[in-house]
Design an enzyme around this catalytic site. Sequence first.
Site, PDB file in Angstrom:
ATOM      1  N   SER A  46      59.913  74.080   6.505  1.00 14.14           N
ATOM      2  CA  SER A  46      60.871  74.494   5.482  1.00 14.14           C
ATOM      3  C   SER A  46      61.360  73.353   4.610  1.00 14.14           C
ATOM      4  CB  SER A  46      62.074  75.180   6.141  1.00 14.14           C
ATOM      5  OG  SER A  46      62.676  74.342   7.105  1.00 14.14           O
ATOM      6  N   ASP A 195      73.994  75.516   5.821  1.00  9.85           N
ATOM      7  CA  ASP A 195      73.559  75.491   7.221  1.00  9.85           C
ATOM      8  C   ASP A 195      73.580  74.087   7.813  1.00  9.85           C
ATOM      9  OD1 ASP A 195      71.290  74.255   6.171  1.00  9.85           O
ATOM     10  OD2 ASP A 195      69.970  75.962   6.486  1.00  9.85           O
ATOM     11  N   HIS A 198      69.129  72.106   6.010  1.00 10.59           N
ATOM     12  CA  HIS A 198      68.151  72.030   4.916  1.00 10.59           C
ATOM     13  C   HIS A 198      68.736  71.347   3.691  1.00 10.59           C
ATOM     14  CE1 HIS A 198      66.675  75.427   7.391  1.00 10.59           C
ATOM     15  NE2 HIS A 198      65.497  74.877   7.123  1.00 10.59           N
TER      16      HIS A 198
END
Length: 221
Positions: A46, A195, A198
């Site tokens: 990601s 979060d 990221h």
Amino acid sequence: MAVTLFACADTKTQQTDTRPENQNTTSTNVLNEAANSKTILCFGDSITAGYGLDDTDDAFPGVLQKKIDSLQLDYTVVNSGVSGETTAGGKSRINWVISQAPDIFLLELGANDGLRGVPLTETKANLQSIIDVVREKSPKTQIILAGMELPPNMGKAYTTEFRRLYADLATSNNLLFIPFILKDVGGIAKLNLADGIHPNKAGHKILAQTVWEVLEPLLKA
């Protein structure tokens, strides 16, 4: 989950699905276009894919493409990042992806293994397998290994050994090495999404610079 390659009207960064089960005319045409110039393949999870960004072209591969274009260097950055990808997942798709024979291969995987507590021997073996496939299938490709670190709540012994396995792989395989791809970004709230894991757009600009420090000499050699 789909593998993304960045696409932008004013850059050469490509976007498509690079998994063998999703081969189609569109993806083949995009990869053929990329083959007209030298190729940098970013193979990761990601972080590479640009998870959570409003515009995935703002992820570090897209930022690298813009910098490359500004310097008029003939390279296309291909983003083969999959959100949630583990080293086992990377191992399962590398044979098809590397068939494109990129000039430079950036390997950024392992964070999801670490967060799931996957045995370190398994993570290291999977990364080694990926490296071995690249060297077997595309021996002229130059490999850059991007290291990762874990949050301290995973335990000191595990996090220490996790960090070390990247350095060991880089040394044993004589690879170009980025010790920590999230250097100056990891753990800094203003550079990450809500979060806390990221990178946001600003964080990806710093990631791109971290990668550029290792990448630039290859492009200008």
